[in-house]
Structures are given as C-alpha cells and as structure tokens.
Design an enzyme around this catalytic site. Structure first.
Site, PDB file in Angstrom:
ATOM      1  N   HIS A 187      14.279  49.913 -17.210  1.00 30.22           N
ATOM      2  CA  HIS A 187      13.125  49.903 -18.098  1.00 30.22           C
ATOM      3  C   HIS A 187      12.264  51.143 -17.842  1.00 30.22           C
ATOM      4  CE1 HIS A 187      14.476  45.754 -17.749  1.00 30.22           C
ATOM      5  NE2 HIS A 187      13.853  45.479 -18.886  1.00 30.22           N
ATOM      6  N   HIS A 235      11.465  50.252 -24.058  1.00 38.61           N
ATOM      7  CA  HIS A 235      11.146  49.181 -23.124  1.00 38.61           C
ATOM      8  C   HIS A 235      12.268  48.938 -22.118  1.00 38.61           C
ATOM      9  CE1 HIS A 235       9.666  45.271 -21.649  1.00 38.61           C
ATOM     10  NE2 HIS A 235      10.939  44.907 -21.707  1.00 38.61           N
ATOM     11  N   GLU A 280       0.380  22.419 -13.612  1.00 44.78           N
ATOM     12  CA  GLU A 280       1.504  22.436 -12.660  1.00 44.78           C
ATOM     13  C   GLU A 280       2.174  23.800 -12.562  1.00 44.78           C
ATOM     14  OE1 GLU A 280       1.145  18.078 -13.753  1.00 44.78           O
ATOM     15  OE2 GLU A 280       1.118  19.982 -14.876  1.00 44.78           O
ATOM     16  N   ASP A 324       4.555   3.009 -17.424  1.00 46.14           N
ATOM     17  CA  ASP A 324       4.334   4.270 -18.127  1.00 46.14           C
ATOM     18  C   ASP A 324       5.550   4.706 -18.935  1.00 46.14           C
ATOM     19  OD1 ASP A 324       1.678   4.769 -17.578  1.00 46.14           O
ATOM     20  OD2 ASP A 324       2.109   5.783 -15.686  1.00 46.14           O
ATOM     21  N   HIS A 379       7.465   9.211 -18.312  1.00 44.74           N
ATOM     22  CA  HIS A 379       6.969   9.440 -16.962  1.00 44.74           C
ATOM     23  C   HIS A 379       7.966   9.034 -15.879  1.00 44.74           C
ATOM     24  CE1 HIS A 379       3.258  10.184 -19.010  1.00 44.74           C
ATOM     25  NE2 HIS A 379       2.560  10.271 -17.897  1.00 44.74           N
TER      26      HIS A 379
END
Length: 694
Positions: free
Chosen positions: A37, A272, A436, A494, A498
């Site tokens: 690159h 690029h 997360e 749940d 889940h």
C-alpha cells in the site's frame, strides 16, 4: 495535476529530504515486493516525520523502555511508513529486511505485527482495532500514573499517539472506543487522522460524508484541523495544541492526498493497495525531485538527522532511570511494587486468600464463585484491572473497594486523594458501557502497554461481538482474561437470542487461545490461578448462570486436575470401565449422576472432567492416554453446545450429547430437559452406545 509539486510549505530543505526519504523507502519496498500500500506512506509521511522527530519520546536501542510514548499505526495497511520510521531512527530493523518486505521470514510483514518487528507496539491491519488499542494504552498510562506517581516523582508520564484512516473511522469499533475515550477525558491520547478521502475501492464521497470533526467534538474530543498535509509547521502547531489540552483526547484532522506526488495515481483508489508500477515510481520520484536510482536511497544528512533519536532517547531514558532510583529511595515499597507490576510478575502470595469451597449439593453458579475468587485475589494483585460491558451485576466481575476508573469530578478537594486530580484514575473497575467490541480492543491495548493484567466480561453469546480483538490477542500472545457467563441454554427464559450454542466451538477454534469451562466452584478457583499464571496467551473463563453442585472432592479427584485440561474425576469401581463419560462445566454434575444410574445396571463408567481442550492437548501423550485410553472405545461426551470439536475425543465409536440447533425460551431446567440433558436421557444414550436396551 501539475508535473512538478511544490516543496512542503514551511519545510526546510532537510525536512523535505527526510520526508521524501520516508516516502520512497516505502514506495521502493512496495514496488520490489510487487505488493502493498504505497498511498498512505506518500501522503502521511509529513505528519509522521513531525511526530517522530519533534515530539515522540522513545529510545530506538531499547524499544521496551517502560516510560516511552506509544505509537499505533491503526491504518496498518500503511505498514511501510512505520518500517521506514523504525529503520531510519535506529531500531533493529536492517535495510535488508525492508528490502524483503512481505516476504517469508521478513521482519517487515505485510501489516505491523507485535513481536516480529522491534518498535511495533500492537498488531494492526483490521481497521479500527488499533484505534481501540490506543485507547487501552492511554487508560493504562493514566491508571499507572495515578497509582504510582507522587509529587515530584512522575515515574509514569507518556503519551499515546496514532495515525488513523478513513477506514478506521468508519468501523464501529472506533466509534465505540472514541465515545468512551471522550467520556474518560484521556488527555494524553492524540491521533492524527489521515484525511485523504479515498478508500480501497472509491472516494469517500460515496459512503462517508459526515463532518468527522463535529462527530468527535460531540464525543468530547479536542479537534484540530491542518488544511495542507505537507505543512509541517502547521502540523507541529496542531500537535503542540493537542498536547496542551489535558482534559480531552485529541484528533488532528490532516487533509492529505493519497499517493501524493504520483502524476497519474494521486487522489485515486489505485494508489491505495497496489504498487505504483515501475514507470509510475520513476515519474513520482522525478515529480518530487528524488533520484530515480538507486532504490532504497537514504541521503546521509537525512540518516544523521533521524539517528539523533538514539542519543535523545538514551538521555531521556537515563533521566527516567535516575528519577526512578531517587523514587526508590523515598518510596521503597511503592518502587518494589512498581518493579513487580512493570515486569509483569505475580507478587509473592498473590493467591494466598483464594477460597476453598466446601462440598455443597446445592452449590453456586460458577459466575458467583468467580466473583468471590477475583475479590480474594484483587487486594494482593494490583495489576488486575477490568470490567464488563455494562453487566457487572450479572457477571460478578466488580472488584469491591477498588474504585472506579473515572475522571475526577470537580471540585478537587485533595490533589493526592482518590477524589482529586488524576488520582481517580487509580480505580481498577473499568466501565465499558454496552461496547463489547471496543472492550476487546481496549483490553488488548492495556495488555500491550504493560503493567496491567486486564479482564473483560460479558455474556458468552456476546463474545461474538469481540471476536476480532480476541483473535488479535491470540495472534499477539497478549495476557488478556475474558470472563464469559450465562454459558448455555440453561440460562433459560431469555431464549435463543441469548443462549450460546456455537460460541464455545468458535472460541476453541482460535489458535493460541485457552478456553476453560470449570464444573464447580473449586475448579473455578483453579481456573483463575491458571488464567493469571498463563502470560503469553489469552484465556477465556466460561461460567454458568445457574447453580451447580460444589463437588465432594474427598470422594473424587481434586480440582487441581483442571490444570491439565482433563482428568479422571471419578473412576469406575473396578478400574475397568465399560465406557467413559466426558463433560465440561455444568454437565459434569449431570454425568456423575448418570454414572450412578449406570452402576445400578452393573455398568461401570469413568467420569472425565474436561474443562479445557487446549490445556489437555498440550499434555504429554502418555498422560492423555491415561485419561482417555485407546482400549476403551465407548465414550460419551456431554456438553450443552454444538458437538463440533468433541468427535476427536470420543472417536468413531463414541457419541456426543450436544445442542446442534438453537435454544428456546423457557425456564432453564425445562430447556435442558427438553434438549436431552437429563440423567435418564443421557443414560439412554449411553446404553445405546453400548448396544444395550434402556
């Protein structure tokens, strides 16, 4: 564009020479490799030059000096710019290695790799990850400074810098990490944004048109603009202003032109990710007034200027060592703790208070046991720092009485107390919010920085959000601990969104990554010992939501067998089993009950607890044979997850009680029963395996 470009504005002849040295070392390496690159090195060389020669505190002869500034090339595809910087400033990266860029065994791989190239702080390339890593490094610096600095003794005082790209800022992980960094007011985090407005396949006006400066302003960042990426004095002023801003992280938006100087490829996506081509390299060198031959040319005056970093770095490190020596005289206990924590060592007696849990048929959830173990360890292990993605009450990962890592809130009552100044950063509970992905990347930055043992927690199902940084943690050999709770369909109501099914197999598929699923409170305590003693790889602890019995170890093998990944928990009475029952986690108690039911039918079964495939596979063949002897072909594995991975342990005549479909919403005990995880159902599977009637 014109056939001849102007000298970078406000740059001296030496500045221009040095900048073009970086550019064309990069271009020549990419061209020789016929891969790479060139676009970013051509446009970002001026900002990198200003940072590395006028601001960056580092010692090329000691890349691991602890109080060095950290530099992260989040736009890792531009790796040749970093390799050029490392070589010319005197790191142990010979030119011969750069000439072998992207080749087998080279110290200059396609993207920067921690541990391969001296001076590379973190492995980057997957866009956005380096952005999050830098946030973690800045958190580590702030935390250690708050914990160890004393008036007149700033033993921790460094910055985290980085270069980020359009692609980095597009990735969601960068947005998550930027939001948290702004909230935390990480004033010693400074990123250059290489605003060249071109990605791999097109200009950004197709996909990325928001006002990036205003977005970061809204995150709580300080922003600076440099309208000409070649204006080295403007870059220097912007960087000085960013360093002067102590209450906010900084983003310096530098308007650049990808492939700068290339007559036919500047400002196009063709610059690029592909070599310019031999003819275009010649034209670009001619355009910028650079000698066309020889390749890999480094002018003597540029080399001399860059190598000033060696003496400068040595002086800075010596001054720090002298300050550290005086610190040790005035604060001997703190200094000893500082040496231990920065060396990555576990202090003596760190596990002295780990509880032993009494046998209890009702027992407790392993997530609860984990929380008790963590809080027994934390007072003796100050390096332990972490938190969850807004799930502390459920994951039981809060460290009691260890404070929250948060910026001080005015008024400042006591500059040396927990409520004043940077001292609030001494808190060891990190609050990641519902982020997360960023949590995973930040944990990597904490571990890569050093001086911390970071952990992060969430439900096992949401480990999917963290997979890219977990993979990179394994690739780098970072000591990161993941606490994943709510580990199976037994979590119940749940429902399937889940309830993790394939996640265990997915984690086990990551090379150099240990997954441990303990069966009870005492195995959980051993699992934490193993996780903290395992320094060169990440470890995931996979824990239950529901209570599981605390096994009576007086009647069976001790929990320390977890260290070997699998062990004979309960032997058949005559030590000549008809079959072997193998399980992990909550299903171990189930197969113990199955064993008793089989005994009523005069069928002898050995029970093997297998909390960790990886630890077991690392054992000598003789030990593995002793646990799972080849002479016993009837083997039944029981785990509330997909069967993938278990077949190599049960063999062609074995069977697996598993969950090879999604879960369902109902009370956990009901779901487990309906999915075949009851003693009677498993007995039937065992009898079928043995060719007997139920």
């Amino acid at each position: 564009m014109s056939s001849r470009l102007s000298t970078p504005r406000s740059a001296s002849t030496l500045d221009t020479l040095c900048i073009d040295t970086l550019r064309f070392l990069s271009v020549d390496a990419v061209q020789k490799a016929n891969s790479g690159h060139p676009g970013l090195p051509l446009d970002a060389a001026p900002m990198a030059y200003v940072l590395w020669t006028r601001f960056l505190k580092h010692n090329p002869h000691d890349p691991h000096w602890f109080d060095r500034d950290r530099f992260v090339l989040s736009a890792g595809h531009g790796s040749m710019l970093l390799y050029s910087l490392l070589h010319v400033t005197g790191y142990d990266l010979p030119l011969a290695q750069i000439e072998r860029f992207r080749q087998w065994g080279s110290m200059a791989p396609g993207h920067p790799e921690r541990g391969v190239t001296p001076g590379v702080e973190t492995t980057t390339g997957p866009l956005g990850q380096g952005f999050g890593n830098g946030v973690g490094m800045a958190i580590a610096e702030a935390h250690l400074a708050a914990s160890f600095n004393r008036p007149g003794f700033d033993v921790i005082d460094h910055y985290t810098y980085g270069i980020v790209s359009d692609g980095d800022l597009m990735e969601g992980v960068a947005s998550e990490a930027a939001s948290l960094a702004g909230h935390l007011r990480l004033g010693k985090l400074i990123y250059f944004y290489d605003d060249n407005r071109v990605t791999l396949s097109a200009a950004t006006d197709l996909t990325f048109t928001e006002d990036r400066a205003r977005r970061f302003d809204a995150y709580g960042w300080h922003t600076e603009r440099v309208e000409d990426g070649n204006d080295v004095e403007a870059i220097e002023r912007a960087l000085a202003a960013a360093r002067a801003e102590t209450e906010r992280p900084s983003l310096i938006l530098v308007r650049t032109h990808i492939g700068y100087g290339s007559p036919n490829k500047q400002d196009t996506f063709e610059a690029h990710g592909s070599p310019l081509g031999e003819e275009e390299v010649r034209l670009t060198k001619r355009n910028l007034g650079w000698p066309e031959e020889p390749p890999f040319y480094i002018p003597d005056s540029a080399a001399t200027h860059f190598r000033e970093a060696i003496d400068k770095g040595a002086r800075a490190q010596k001054a720090w060592n002298d300050r550290l020596g005086e610190y040790a005289r005035v604060f001997p206990d703190l200094a000893q703790a500082f040496r231990t924590i920065t060396a990555g060592d576990l202090p003596a007696g760190w596990d002295a208070d780990v509880p032993a849990f009494p046998a209890d048929a009702k027992g407790m959830a392993t997530r609860v046991a984990s929380g008790k173990v963590m809080n027994a360890i934390a007072p003796r292990l100050p390096a332990l720092i972490g938190g969850s993605a807004d799930l502390d009450p459920s994951t039981h990962t809060a460290l009691k009485d260890e404070g929250d890592f948060e910026p001080a809130k005015p008024p400042v009552s006591d500059p040396q107390g927990s409520e004043g100044g940077v001292w609030s950063y001494a808190g060891r509970n990190l609050h990641f919010g519902v982020r997360e992905h960023a949590m995973g990347a930040i944990l990597n930055g904490l571990a890569a920085h050093g001086g911390t043992v970071p952990y992060g927690a969430t439900f096992l199902i949401f480990s999917d959000y963290m997979r890219p940084p977990m993979r990179l943690a394994a690739l780098m050999g970072l000591h990161v601990i993941y606490v994943f709770t709510h580990d199976s369909i037994a979590l119940g109501e749940d429902g399937p969104t889940h309830q993790p099914v394939e996640q265990l197999a997915g984690l086990r598929a990551i090379p150099d990554f240990d997954v441990i699923r303990p069966c009870d409170a005492n195995e959980t305590a051993v699992a934490w010992r193993v996780a903290l003693e395992t320094k060169a790889r990440p470890v995931a602890l996979v824990l239950t939501r529901q209570n599981v019995p605390t096994l009576d170890r007086a009647r069976m093998a001790g929990a320390d067998g977890l260290r070997r990944g699998a062990y004979v928990l309960a032997e058949s009475p005559d030590k000549s089993p008809d079959l072997i029952l193998i399980a992990s986690g909550s299903e171990v108690a189930l197969v113990l009950a199955v064993r008793e039911k089989l005994l009523e039918r005069q069928i002898n079964a050995r029970v093997v607890s297998m909390p960790s495939f990886e630890l077991f596979d690392a054992q000598p063949a003789q030990y593995r044979e002793s646990v799972l002897p080849g002479s016993i072909r009837a083997r039944l594995a029981v785990e509330a997850g997909v069967s993938q991975g278990w077949w190599r342990y049960v063999g062609e005549r074995g069977d697996v009680v598993s969950v090879d479909r999604f879960g369902a919403s109902a009370p956990g005990a009901v779901v487990m029963r309906e999915y075949g995880f009851s003693a009677d159902a498993v007995v039937d599977r065992a009898l079928a395996l043995l060719g007997r009637r139920s």
